[in-house]
Design an enzyme around this catalytic site. Structure first.
Site, PDB file in Angstrom:
ATOM      1  N   ARG A  30      12.408  -4.558   5.493  1.00 31.05           N
ATOM      2  CA  ARG A  30      11.786  -3.323   5.129  1.00 31.05           C
ATOM      3  C   ARG A  30      12.243  -1.762   6.051  1.00 31.05           C
ATOM      4  O   ARG A  30      13.014  -2.567   7.239  1.00 31.05           O
ATOM      5  CB  ARG A  30      10.180  -3.173   5.785  1.00 31.05           C
ATOM      6  CG  ARG A  30       9.570  -2.241   5.487  1.00 31.05           C
ATOM      7  CD  ARG A  30       8.415  -1.540   5.416  1.00 31.05           C
ATOM      8  NE  ARG A  30       7.535  -1.874   6.195  1.00 31.05           N
ATOM      9  CZ  ARG A  30       6.234  -1.780   6.915  1.00 31.05           C
ATOM     10  NH1 ARG A  30       5.090  -1.113   5.518  1.00 31.05           N
ATOM     11  NH2 ARG A  30       5.815  -2.018   7.769  1.00 31.05           N
TER      12      ARG A  30
ATOM     13  N   ARG B 161      11.838   0.077  11.185  1.00 34.50           N
ATOM     14  CA  ARG B 161      10.708   0.318  12.022  1.00 34.50           C
ATOM     15  C   ARG B 161      10.525  -0.610  13.722  1.00 34.50           C
ATOM     16  O   ARG B 161      11.025  -1.680  13.898  1.00 34.50           O
ATOM     17  CB  ARG B 161       9.274   0.307  11.788  1.00 34.50           C
ATOM     18  CG  ARG B 161       8.817   1.650  10.508  1.00 34.50           C
ATOM     19  CD  ARG B 161       7.367   1.203   9.968  1.00 34.50           C
ATOM     20  NE  ARG B 161       6.464   1.083  10.344  1.00 34.50           N
ATOM     21  CZ  ARG B 161       5.295   0.091   9.725  1.00 34.50           C
ATOM     22  NH1 ARG B 161       5.015   1.130   8.562  1.00 34.50           N
ATOM     23  NH2 ARG B 161       4.465  -0.167  10.709  1.00 34.50           N
TER      24      ARG B 161
ATOM     25  N   LYS C 170       0.741  -1.126   0.551  1.00 36.85           N
ATOM     26  CA  LYS C 170       0.270   0.311   0.371  1.00 36.85           C
ATOM     27  C   LYS C 170       1.379   1.343  -0.516  1.00 36.85           C
ATOM     28  O   LYS C 170       0.308   2.115  -0.577  1.00 36.85           O
ATOM     29  CB  LYS C 170      -0.389  -0.146   1.249  1.00 36.85           C
ATOM     30  CG  LYS C 170      -1.292  -0.959   1.350  1.00 36.85           C
ATOM     31  CD  LYS C 170      -2.844  -0.585   2.635  1.00 36.85           C
ATOM     32  CE  LYS C 170      -2.350  -0.667   4.241  1.00 36.85           C
ATOM     33  NZ  LYS C 170      -1.397  -2.218   4.303  1.00 36.85           N
TER      34      LYS C 170
ATOM     35  N   ARG D 264      -0.306  -7.960  14.096  1.00 35.61           N
ATOM     36  CA  ARG D 264      -0.205  -7.424  13.570  1.00 35.61           C
ATOM     37  C   ARG D 264      -1.714  -8.271  12.122  1.00 35.61           C
ATOM     38  O   ARG D 264      -2.628  -7.517  11.854  1.00 35.61           O
ATOM     39  CB  ARG D 264       0.751  -6.315  12.503  1.00 35.61           C
ATOM     40  CG  ARG D 264       1.014  -4.713  12.964  1.00 35.61           C
ATOM     41  CD  ARG D 264       2.819  -4.406  12.990  1.00 35.61           C
ATOM     42  NE  ARG D 264       2.391  -4.153  11.560  1.00 35.61           N
ATOM     43  CZ  ARG D 264       4.216  -3.940  11.184  1.00 35.61           C
ATOM     44  NH1 ARG D 264       4.739  -4.778  11.550  1.00 35.61           N
ATOM     45  NH2 ARG D 264       3.994  -3.282  10.393  1.00 35.61           N
TER      46      ARG D 264
ATOM     47  N   ARG E 147      -8.971   0.795   9.890  1.00 35.50           N
ATOM     48  CA  ARG E 147      -8.639  -0.224   9.743  1.00 35.50           C
ATOM     49  C   ARG E 147      -9.793  -1.276  10.878  1.00 35.50           C
ATOM     50  O   ARG E 147      -9.326  -2.261  10.930  1.00 35.50           O
ATOM     51  CB  ARG E 147      -7.927  -0.522  10.840  1.00 35.50           C
ATOM     52  CG  ARG E 147      -6.398  -0.434   9.614  1.00 35.50           C
ATOM     53  CD  ARG E 147      -5.277  -0.164  10.548  1.00 35.50           C
ATOM     54  NE  ARG E 147      -4.603  -0.899  10.312  1.00 35.50           N
ATOM     55  CZ  ARG E 147      -3.015  -0.025   9.859  1.00 35.50           C
ATOM     56  NH1 ARG E 147      -3.187   1.204   9.702  1.00 35.50           N
ATOM     57  NH2 ARG E 147      -1.837  -1.139   9.634  1.00 35.50           N
TER      58      ARG E 147
HETATM   59  P1  ADP Z   1       1.639  -1.905   8.435  1.00 32.71           P
HETATM   60  O1  ADP Z   1       0.387  -1.666   7.178  1.00 32.71           O
HETATM   61  O2  ADP Z   1       2.740  -1.980   8.275  1.00 32.71           O
HETATM   62  O3  ADP Z   1       0.912  -2.471   9.381  1.00 32.71           O
HETATM   63  P2  ADP Z   1       1.073   1.444   9.306  1.00 32.71           P
HETATM   64  O4  ADP Z   1       2.539   2.139   8.989  1.00 32.71           O
HETATM   65  O5  ADP Z   1      -0.150   1.538   8.936  1.00 32.71           O
HETATM   66  O6  ADP Z   1       1.529   0.046   9.102  1.00 32.71           O
HETATM   67  O7  ADP Z   1       0.188   1.205  11.021  1.00 32.71           O
HETATM   68  C1  ADP Z   1       1.124   0.752  11.499  1.00 32.71           C
HETATM   69  C2  ADP Z   1       0.808   1.368  13.354  1.00 32.71           C
HETATM   70  O8  ADP Z   1      -0.120   2.323  13.388  1.00 32.71           O
HETATM   71  C3  ADP Z   1       0.013  -0.781  13.156  1.00 32.71           C
HETATM   72  O9  ADP Z   1       0.262  -0.905  13.351  1.00 32.71           O
HETATM   73  C4  ADP Z   1      -1.381   0.209  14.349  1.00 32.71           C
HETATM   74  O10 ADP Z   1      -0.966  -0.019  15.688  1.00 32.71           O
HETATM   75  C5  ADP Z   1      -1.490   1.749  13.888  1.00 32.71           C
HETATM   76  N1  ADP Z   1      -2.471   1.994  12.785  1.00 32.71           N
HETATM   77  C6  ADP Z   1      -2.340   2.686  11.958  1.00 32.71           C
HETATM   78  N2  ADP Z   1      -3.709   3.149  11.313  1.00 32.71           N
HETATM   79  C7  ADP Z   1      -4.645   2.591  12.817  1.00 32.71           C
HETATM   80  C8  ADP Z   1      -5.511   2.661  11.677  1.00 32.71           C
HETATM   81  N3  ADP Z   1      -6.158   2.998  11.269  1.00 32.71           N
HETATM   82  N4  ADP Z   1      -6.081   1.926  13.110  1.00 32.71           N
HETATM   83  C9  ADP Z   1      -5.416   1.482  14.590  1.00 32.71           C
HETATM   84  N5  ADP Z   1      -4.472   1.865  14.611  1.00 32.71           N
HETATM   85  C10 ADP Z   1      -3.841   1.948  12.933  1.00 32.71           C
END
Ligand code: ADP
Ligand code: ZN
Length: 219
Positions: A128, A161, A14, A172, A89
């Protein structure tokens, strides 16, 4: 109107496609993950709340996340479209987004779901690296920057990260399966969902997205 959502498990691609989409279509990139990481780096109270959840691989609670997106979507740059990456999400987030999108008169026009199998997700996430400044994603073997350790786009330093380790990733992936996957049905019912193969190469996949985005963009 490009009021788009990118969905898919962590590592499905994404963020990589998001960087290409925003460069071509000039719409704001709203990545809740990036926004949380900025808040953590700045040491804000919200960042402090979010950090514990994120590092363990859990989702940040809905009320915190929805408030963050509400504020971001109400900024003037979203008036001509937006790209949501990592939000919604959960079902409550998707319901809240419906209301927010209506408020700014920019209803969702397309949801792109990136499909990718678990072994590949694990491979991608464990190798990554991300730009500490602009968030652009790289991979130690398959998506190297031109200069080692340095972002091609902004010259920022590449880092790993904190949540890109196997323990957090397992959590996750579980959160994705149980909380996020039901959203696919939610958007499918509204005929907004398109699924793409996240295993395809970055450029090949982007070339597939372009006609889709062009079509939606002119509507
Ligand atoms: P990835 O898609 O690699 O898991 P992101 O950068 O999108 O990484 O998100 C990292 C973390 O941030 C998630 O694992 C979660 O803890 C938090 N997060 C991001 N977006 C949301 C969301 N919409 N709702 C809840 N937590 C979120
Ligand atoms: Zn960068």
């Amino acid at each position: 109107m490009l009021n788009i959502i990118l969905m898919g498990p962590p590592g499905a691609g994404k963020g990589t496609q998001a960087m290409k989409i925003i460069a071509k279509y000039q719409i704001p990139h709203i990545s809740t993950g990036d926004m949380f990481r900025e808040a953590i780096a700045e040491g804000t109270p919200m960042g402090k709340t979010a950090a514990g959840f994120i590092n363990a691989g859990n989702l940040v609670p809905d009320d915190v996340t929805i408030a963050l997106v509400r504020e971001r979507l109400s900024k003037p740059d979203c008036a001509h479209g937006y790209l949501l990456d990592g939000f919604p999400r959960t079902i409550p987030q998707a319901e809240a987004l419906d209301t927010l999108a209506k408020e700014i008169k920019r209803p969702i026009t397309l949801v792109i779901d990136f499909e990718c199998a678990r072994p590949e997700l694990i491979r991608r996430i464990s190798g990554r690296r991300v730009c500490a400044v602009c968030g652009a994603p790289y991979h130690v073997d398959t998506l190297k920057p031109k200069v080692e350790g340095i972002c091609d786009l902004c010259g920022g330093k590449l880092i790993q990260r904190k949540d890109d380790n196997v323990e957090s990733l397992i959590v996750r992936l579980e959160a994705y399966e149980s909380k996020t996957k039901p959203l696919l049905e939610f958007y499918k019912k509204r005929k907004l969902l398109v699924s793409v193969d996240g295993l395809k190469g970055v450029d090949v996949l982007f070339q597939e997205l372009v006609p889709l985005l062009d079509r939606i963009g002119t509507k």
